[in-house]
Each structure stands twice: as structure tokens, then as C-alpha cells.
Design an enzyme around this catalytic site. Structure first.
Site, PDB file in Angstrom:
ATOM      1  N   HIS A  51      91.784  -0.158  69.369  1.00 40.48           N
ATOM      2  CA  HIS A  51      91.744  -0.722  68.023  1.00 40.48           C
ATOM      3  C   HIS A  51      93.154  -1.119  67.599  1.00 40.48           C
ATOM      4  CE1 HIS A  51      92.346   3.636  67.582  1.00 40.48           C
ATOM      5  NE2 HIS A  51      93.220   3.245  66.694  1.00 40.48           N
ATOM      6  N   HIS A  57      87.936  -0.117  58.590  1.00 40.89           N
ATOM      7  CA  HIS A  57      89.354   0.218  58.561  1.00 40.89           C
ATOM      8  C   HIS A  57      90.139  -0.504  59.654  1.00 40.89           C
ATOM      9  CE1 HIS A  57      87.796   3.660  56.211  1.00 40.89           C
ATOM     10  NE2 HIS A  57      88.990   3.686  55.664  1.00 40.89           N
ATOM     11  N   THR A 113      96.038   9.465  63.619  1.00 35.56           N
ATOM     12  CA  THR A 113      96.733   8.831  62.499  1.00 35.56           C
ATOM     13  C   THR A 113      95.798   8.537  61.339  1.00 35.56           C
ATOM     14  OG1 THR A 113      96.410   6.597  63.379  1.00 35.56           O
ATOM     15  CG2 THR A 113      98.396   7.771  64.064  1.00 35.56           C
ATOM     16  N   THR A 114      94.561   8.930  61.467  1.00 29.95           N
ATOM     17  CA  THR A 114      93.602   8.769  60.379  1.00 29.95           C
ATOM     18  C   THR A 114      92.854  10.080  60.198  1.00 29.95           C
ATOM     19  OG1 THR A 114      91.900   8.026  61.892  1.00 29.95           O
ATOM     20  CG2 THR A 114      93.281   6.339  60.917  1.00 29.95           C
TER      21      THR A 114
END
Length: 370
Positions: A124, A94, A248-249
Site C-alpha cells: 500500500h 485510508h 504506523t496505523t
């Protein structure tokens, strides 16, 4: 990593810290993406552990500058990063996730907010940016995920919400995370060099080695003698926005202290395109940024950095701290396969407390996030 239950969607027990928007695959993995039936609008329905995605304190958000509240009680964030850090670069399906560690006996990478200390776990990237400012996204956004390691008293700048039962019925409070969001803008084409793009070139060198998803039990690619602070705008240009939000995931846990820096860093057009060309984008919908979420009853605070006065430039050589190279190769880094199993996670989001002076918290994911 020393992260036992990182923010939902960021870290699994004894697993490497995950990066925002990414969760480690499990035995009964639920596939989530950024489009269609498995896209952001449906995350909360894919698995009961993802139900927080339907919450009212979700991230990212659009930062409307006219509604931001100036907060004189907020203090500068102090980054005590080790210039000889070790980066493990991984592709978690991802995003490009970089676990950050230091050699035995070396100082840890620590960030201080008020009286609380947070250890840097990983960083990330997202493209386009997840947060927007007055509706405008940046080409990319960098998230540096930290875990709370020290917290002194009720009066400290970072307050935490009381523990709540998680999706599994446990009342154990998740780890507190603090995530730093850094907007990435494109460097002017006539600017041949820039400290930010020069430093990230050391990481981008290994992109050919991580085009395919890194095995959960296999090593990533190691880089040595790295200074994480070179990922940030220069000291003196670190004004920020603070709010309480979520990962956020998936699992989108709502216990993150978000700090979004006002000034961006600059990468070259080629560097931005190289990230967006990584093969995993084709499998998750062509992007890895969750749409902005409603603010609801929350508010956004702003701290203005006045330590050096003036404002950061826009992609010129003088717009950032110098990037002195470290020992090793020309770019100052050494590349070689990691010997230990990687930490395959993703966004670790900051634990931010709503309504508190600090603005917000981010909690670690129970499973390794991507």
C-alpha cells in the site's frame, strides 16, 4: 488470506492483509484520521486496543544517517516473487491497498531474511512518505507487508520478542510481520520512460474503478500476470536500514521488523498527483502519513549492498531493472473484477526485534487495518 491475526492494524483473522496505517472497520468502529481530534496524537486514546500508540517503539521514524550503525552481520534480502502474481486493488478508506496472491499450484511470493521466510501479503501507499531521512520526506512511500511463515532457531537473523498479553488480555503471540519501506521520488520530467513508473502504470489504470471505498465484503479490481519485484529498486541497489518498530496505523502494535530501502524508486509527477487526488484524502485530513515518532532507546542499523557496486541513478532509464511486459494487454496486465471477497486491510508492518541483529519486527493487526 492465510493470515489469522495479522499485525495489529493490518490483518484480521482470515481477512486480507491490511496495509500500514489502516484498520478494517468493525461493528463498533472507531473512526481515526490524520488530523484533528481523531488524528495521530489522539489514536492511543480513541480505543483501548489502540493504546500501543503511546509506546516507546513506534513507527515511522526519522533516519538520521550520522547516527546509523553499520552492521556487517546483516545480509542481503532475497526476494523470490512470482512473476505471474495476482493483484487485487482496493480502496480501504485510508490508502490504496493491493492484496497479492498466486494461482493454485503456483509458487508463493516469498522474501528471505537470514533463515526466516516471509510471505508477501499486500502492499500500500502513503503520501508524503512516513519515514524521513535526515528530516527530509519523499513525495510517497510504498510498504510491502510480509508475514513470517518459517523461522529456524534462535540464531537466525530475525529474532522475535517474547509474547505479551494484548489489549484483550490474551497472551497469544501476534503474527510476525516484516515490512519493506520503499521511498518514491518524482521522475525527472524530461525522462519519458522508467521501469518503475511503467510498471505502476498497470496498477494506476484501475484508479477510476476504486475512487470510492471498496466494500469490506465485495471484490476489488483484479490484475493478472504481475511481477511484484518490479516495485523494488533493481537488484544490486538494495542497501537498507533496519530497526524495531510498530504498525504506523492503529492499533500501532510494536512488533514489526522494519526494513527501509536506501535507494528510491521513481514515479512520474502525474502518477504521484493521481494518488493524492483520490477522494478518501478529503475525509481523513488531506494526507495519510503518520508523523515521525521518537527513537527513544532504539538504534538503526544499515546494510550496504555491494553486490553490483556503484549507486542507483536518479530517475534515468538506466536506473532500474528492465520492465518486460507480461501477457495480456499492452501494459502486460489483465483487469477484471475479483471474484472473491477482498482483503481489506492495510499496512502489515514488519516485526522487528529491538537490540537483535536483525533490527526489528512488525506484528499483524488484530483487525483489518487500512
Amino acid at each position: 488470506k492465510a493470515v489469522k491475526q495479522l499485525v495489529a492494524a493490518h490483518i484480521a483473522k482470515d481477512a486480507p492483509a491490511p496495509a500500514h496505517g489502516h484498520e478494517h472497520k468493525e461493528e463498533h468502529e472507531v473512526h481515526w484520521t490524520y488530523s484533528g481530534a481523531t488524528g495521530p496524537e489522539h489514536w492511543g486514546d480513541l480505543k483501548k486496543e489502540f493504546s500501543a500508540a503511546h509506546g516507546t517503539s513506534q513507527s515511522p521514524i526519522d533516519i538520521v544517517t550520522s547516527n546509523v550503525q553499520e552492521a556487517s552481520f546483516l545480509k542481503p534480502i532475497h526476494f523470490h516473487y512470482n512473476p505471474n502474481s495476482e493483484f487485487e486493488v482496493r480502496n480501504n478508506g485510508h490508502t490504496l491497498l493491493v492484496n497479492v496472491t498466486t494461482a493454485k499450484g503456483q509458487p508463493e511470493n516469498v522474501m528471505t531474511i537470514g533463515m526466516s521466510h516471509f510471505k508477501l501479503l499486500q502492499f500500500h501507499f502513503h503520501a508524503k512518505s512516513e519515514h524521513t531521512v535526515d528530516g527530509d520526506p519523499s513525495p510517497m512511500e510504498l510498504h510491502l507487508v510480509h508475514e513470517l511463515v518459517e523461522h529456524h532457531g534462535e540464531g537466525s537473523e530475525v529474532a522475535h520478542k517474547p509474547a505479551k498479553a494484548d489489549a484483550h488480555g490474551s497472551s497469544e503471540e501476534p503474527k510476525k510481520l516484516a515490512v519493506i519501506g520503499v521511498m518514491i521520488e518524482q521522475l525527472d520530467e524530461d525522462a519519458e520512460e522508467h521501469p518503475h513508473s511503467d510498471f505502476i502504470r498497470k496498477v494506476w489504470r484501475v484508479l477510476p474503478s476504486v475512487k470510492e471505498e471498496t466494500s469490506k465484503t465485495g471484490p476489488g479490481v483484479m490484475l493478472f500476470d504481475m511481477q511484484p519485484e518490479k516495485l523494488l529498486p533493481p537488484e544490486g541497489h538494495r542497501s537498507y536500514y533496519r530497526y524495531h518498530g510498530s504498525l504506523t496505523t492503529p492499533p500501532c502494535t510494536e512488533s514489526v521488523m522494519w526494513t527501509v530501502l536506501e535507494k528510491p524508486v521513481f514515479y512520474s509527477k502525474e502518477q504521484i498527483e493521481n494518488f493524492k487526488e483520490l477522494p478518501f484524502f478529503n475525509k481523513i485530513g488531506g494526507k495519510n502519513n503518520r508523523p515521525v515518532q521518537p527513537l527513544h532507546a532504539r538504534y538503526v542499523l544499515r546494510y550496504q549492498d555491494r553486490s553490483h557496486g556503484g549507486s542507483a541513478g536518479s530517475g534515468s532509464k538506466t536506473d532500474s531493472h528492465s520492465d518486460s511486459s507480461v501477457s495480456g494487454s499492452k501494459d502486460g496486465s489483465h483487469e477484471k473484477p475479483a471474484a472473491s471477497s477482498p482483503k481489506d486491510g492495510s499496512h502489515g508492518k514488519p516485526a522487528v526485534v529491538s537490540g537483535s541483529k536483525d533490527g526489528s519486527h512488525e506484528k499483524p493487526a488484530a483487525s483489518s487495518p487500512k
